[in-house]
Scaffold this motif. Structure first.
Motif, mmCIF file in Angstrom:
data_model
loop_
_atom_site.group_PDB
_atom_site.id
_atom_site.type_symbol
_atom_site.label_atom_id
_atom_site.label_comp_id
_atom_site.label_asym_id
_atom_site.label_seq_id
_atom_site.Cartn_x
_atom_site.Cartn_y
_atom_site.Cartn_z
ATOM 1 N N ILE A 248 76.653 7.346 40.694
ATOM 2 C CA ILE A 248 77.729 6.790 39.865
ATOM 3 C C ILE A 248 77.263 6.654 38.418
ATOM 4 N N THR A 249 76.042 6.194 38.248
ATOM 5 C CA THR A 249 75.502 5.970 36.907
ATOM 6 C C THR A 249 75.299 7.288 36.170
ATOM 7 N N ARG A 250 74.762 8.281 36.862
ATOM 8 C CA ARG A 250 74.540 9.580 36.222
ATOM 9 C C ARG A 250 75.865 10.234 35.827
ATOM 10 N N GLU A 251 76.892 10.031 36.645
ATOM 11 C CA GLU A 251 78.202 10.610 36.324
ATOM 12 C C GLU A 251 78.803 9.989 35.062
ATOM 13 N N ALA A 252 78.402 8.750 34.770
ATOM 14 C CA ALA A 252 78.926 8.064 33.587
ATOM 15 C C ALA A 252 78.103 8.340 32.333
ATOM 16 N N GLN A 253 77.004 9.049 32.483
ATOM 17 C CA GLN A 253 76.103 9.310 31.359
ATOM 18 C C GLN A 253 76.842 9.999 30.223
ATOM 19 N N GLY A 254 76.664 9.482 29.017
ATOM 20 C CA GLY A 254 77.257 10.079 27.839
ATOM 21 C C GLY A 254 78.660 9.625 27.527
#
Length: 312
Positions: A248-254
């Motif tokens: 979930i966190t990586r998908e929100a990156q940027g």
């Protein structure tokens, strides 16, 4: 008194009932306290020790699994009230117990002055001559009942867990996640990891959970909240969720609204799992009971992501 009966759970009273536990362990007329709540909880903890019939001079040890304030904030006041107690703390946490200036400043920054005064006022330094450093493998001798301190990072680098061979159980602080009794169902306990700022590391957390499980514990006592069994099932639940939370966190990156997206993703994850666990009115219950933890977990995950980016 049997070994199991010689463990008393203490509700420290932090924020709400059933949120934050300390544990009083007795052996042959002596006692140890494991975790202790915030400074504002000190009198509640002392009252519970008195109610358990334990003379304050019989408490030999105060073990803090890590130095986050809901676990160690009351250490200074309690050390003053328990004349024979010594504080057992991870080597990375000891300086902050001896001089809590940075802990206090950090808490005020996170919570604001008003909330700090409500929940944390009264923190005091612990005299250095009453501090014992618990390196990995340190054994606290409690009147013939050894308590083994094992380094368990992942939630924090200054975290250890305590193995009680007498009951084949761990006192795991925050390493084995959060499991509130209000969310128990016929399927057992509902559990989720805690990734609170600022030292969450998923690899370390996976390894620490496996380290706890390797002892084949009969139960694990966590700070938030109480004793859980079915340790293998709960460990799998934690492992699965750590991976899902990282994704979930990586998908929100940027994203400009990264924090909001992480909060949304965590809320959906926990709600889906709550429905599967048979929790009635799952969406509302997750918001009511886990809303604060979702916010804190999102902050911890964001800080971890930033740290990963800097290291790349």
């Amino acid at each position: 008194m049997s070994d199991s009966a010689a463990i008393t759970i203490i509700d420290t009273g932090y924020v709400r009932p059933g949120l934050c536990a300390a544990y009083l362990v007795q052996s042959q007329g002596r006692a140890a306290l494991i975790d202790c709540g915030t400074a504002t909880c000190a009198q509640t903890v002392l009252d519970a020790i008195d109610a358990a019939g334990v003379p304050r001079e019989s408490v030999d040890w105060l073990l803090v699994t890590h130095v986050h304030l809901d676990h160690a904030g009351a250490a200074g006041p309690l050390i003053r009230a328990l004349p024979n107690a010594r504080l057992v703390v991870h080597p990375r946490g000891a300086p902050h117990m001896i001089d809590p200036t940075k802990l206090i400043a950090g808490a005020k920054l996170v919570y604001g002055e008003a909330m700090f005064q409500r929940d944390h006022a009264g923190m005091l330094p612990v005299p250095e001559d009453r501090v014992v450093i618990a390196d990995d493998g340190h054994i606290v001798e409690l009147a013939g009942r050894p308590l083994l301190c094992v380094d368990t990072p992942g939630h924090a680098l200054h975290h250890y867990s305590v193995w009680d061979a007498a009951t084949r159980s761990w006192f795991a602080g925050d390493t084995f996640g959060l499991s509130y009794r209000e969310l128990d169902t016929g399927q057992g306990a509902f559990i989720l990891p805690t990734t609170s700022p600022v030292q969450f590391d998923p690899g370390q957390m996976h390894a620490s959970i496996d380290k706890l499980l390797a002892k084949s514990p009969a139960s694990i006592r966590i700070a938030h909240y109480g004793e859980v069994t079915e340790c293998a099932r709960l460990a799998k639940d934690l492992h699965d969720q750590i991976e899902a939370m990282v994704a979930i966190t990586r998908e929100a990156q940027g994203a400009d609204d990264r924090h909001a997206r992480i909060v949304e993703g965590l809320t959906a994850l926990y709600t889906q799992r709550a429905v599967a666990h048979g929790i009635e009115d799952a969406e509302a219950r997750v918001q009511e009971i886990l809303g604060g933890d979702i916010e804190i977990n999102a902050q911890g995950l964001g800080i971890w992501l930033d740290r990963q980016a800097r290291a790349a």
